[in-house]
Design an enzyme around this catalytic site. Structure first.
Site, PDB file in Angstrom:
ATOM      1  N   ASP A  62       0.830  -1.202   0.000  1.00  0.00           N
ATOM      2  CA  ASP A  62       0.000   0.000   0.000  1.00  0.00           C
ATOM      3  C   ASP A  62       0.865   1.253   0.000  1.00  0.00           C
ATOM      4  OD1 ASP A  62      -2.886  -0.969   0.353  1.00  0.00           O
ATOM      5  OD2 ASP A  62      -1.846  -2.088   1.896  1.00  0.00           O
ATOM      6  N   ASN A 122       2.041  -2.733   4.290  1.00  0.00           N
ATOM      7  CA  ASN A 122       1.058  -3.631   3.681  1.00  0.00           C
ATOM      8  C   ASN A 122       0.185  -4.216   4.787  1.00  0.00           C
ATOM      9  OD1 ASN A 122       0.127  -4.869   1.169  1.00  0.00           O
ATOM     10  ND2 ASN A 122       0.895  -6.791   1.962  1.00  0.00           N
TER      11      ASN A 122
END
Length: 275
Positions: A186, A196
């Site tokens: 992310d 993440n």
């Protein structure tokens, strides 16, 4: 004030639980396209300034939303806004295809790949490897509490890639059975850490202990230009199970030293020096 139609997309983005940063960035770009169809001139400029705050605030951990807001200029010309938003979507799709091609070369015949959560970039790598005729199988976590791993299992089932689903608590046990680890991201910070789904750090530690190479697949718009790992905002979502509050941080931070490489559309970057 943003039009109700655009506000509705932003609220949809906030409510999303399964799909990750790539999907949210695309949906955000679609919100800009809709905005360009509704407003122009000073009204559009004012709305774009609000969007520059609202889009990253959907999830402050995701670099893709921060970079999307930077990508769209403040202008009263709706054609410029539409063109830039469509360019963002096009570049994102091209990046994902290239990541698939590059990442699939890491998968050897009879590879056992372990992954965590649901990443559209990782799925693209699996699809590309499948198209190239490679035989491999996937170990994936169920990814509680939102069960993103089950969504990935459905995708793999539909394209005929063999897999087995494990509980998150068995990451350490099954990492020893894998030959390659591949996850999405992310956010990739400027000092090379990967943000993440919570549990990614534990997988990276397990792989490090077992000598399993750990790779991350991420489009370049997930690289944050200024944020360091110590400055990452980790979002916690309220969660209650059988009447008890359960701590539920959505993300964790994996230090660069546990990451073999980050697969981008520009090639495989070695953190932190190449980030």
């Amino acid at each position: 004030m943003l039009p109700a139609e655009v506000r509705s997309i932003i609220e949809e983005m906030r409510a999303e639980r399964i799909r990750g940063a790539s999907w949210l960035a695309r949906r955000g770009a679609e919100a800009y396209i809709l905005l360009s169809e509704l407003l122009e001139g000073e009204e559009l400029e004012s709305a774009l300034r609000e969007m520059k705050r609202e889009i990253p605030a959907v999830n402050g951990t995701m670099a893709s939303l921060y970079n999307l807001a930077r990508f769209i200029p403040i202008t009263g010309d709706p054609n410029v806004v539409r063109t830039k938003a469509e360019e963002f979507i096009r570049l994102g799709e091209e990046a994902k295809r290239e990541i698939g091609n590059i990442g699939s070369e890491l998968i050897d015949e009879n590879e056992v790949v372990i992954t965590h959560s649901f990443s559209s970039a990782v799925l693209e790598v699996f699809k590309a490897a499948r198209r190239k005729g490679k035989h491999f199988r996937v170990i994936l976590t169920e990814s509680v509490p939102d069960y993103e791993g089950i969504a990935l299992a459905r995708e793999l089932d539909s394209i005929g890639i063999p897999f087995e689903v494990i509980t998150d608590a068995q990451l350490g046990l099954f990492a020893k059975k894998a030959t390659l680890a591949l996850v999405g991201a992310d956010n990739v910070t400027r000092d090379g850490a990967v943000v993440n789904k919570s549990g990614t750090y534990l997988l990276a530690l397990s792989c490090h202990d077992s000598g399993v190479p750990f790779y991350v697949a991420a489009e370049s718009f997930k690289l944050h230009p200024s944020l360091s790992s110590g400055e990452v905002e980790i979002v916690e979502r309220p969660y209650v199970r059988q009447g008890y509050r359960v701590r539920n941080f959505l993300f964790d931070v994996t230090p660069w030293r546990y990451i073999r490489g980050i697969i981008t559309e520009f090639g495989i970057l070695v953190p932190p020096k190449e980030i």
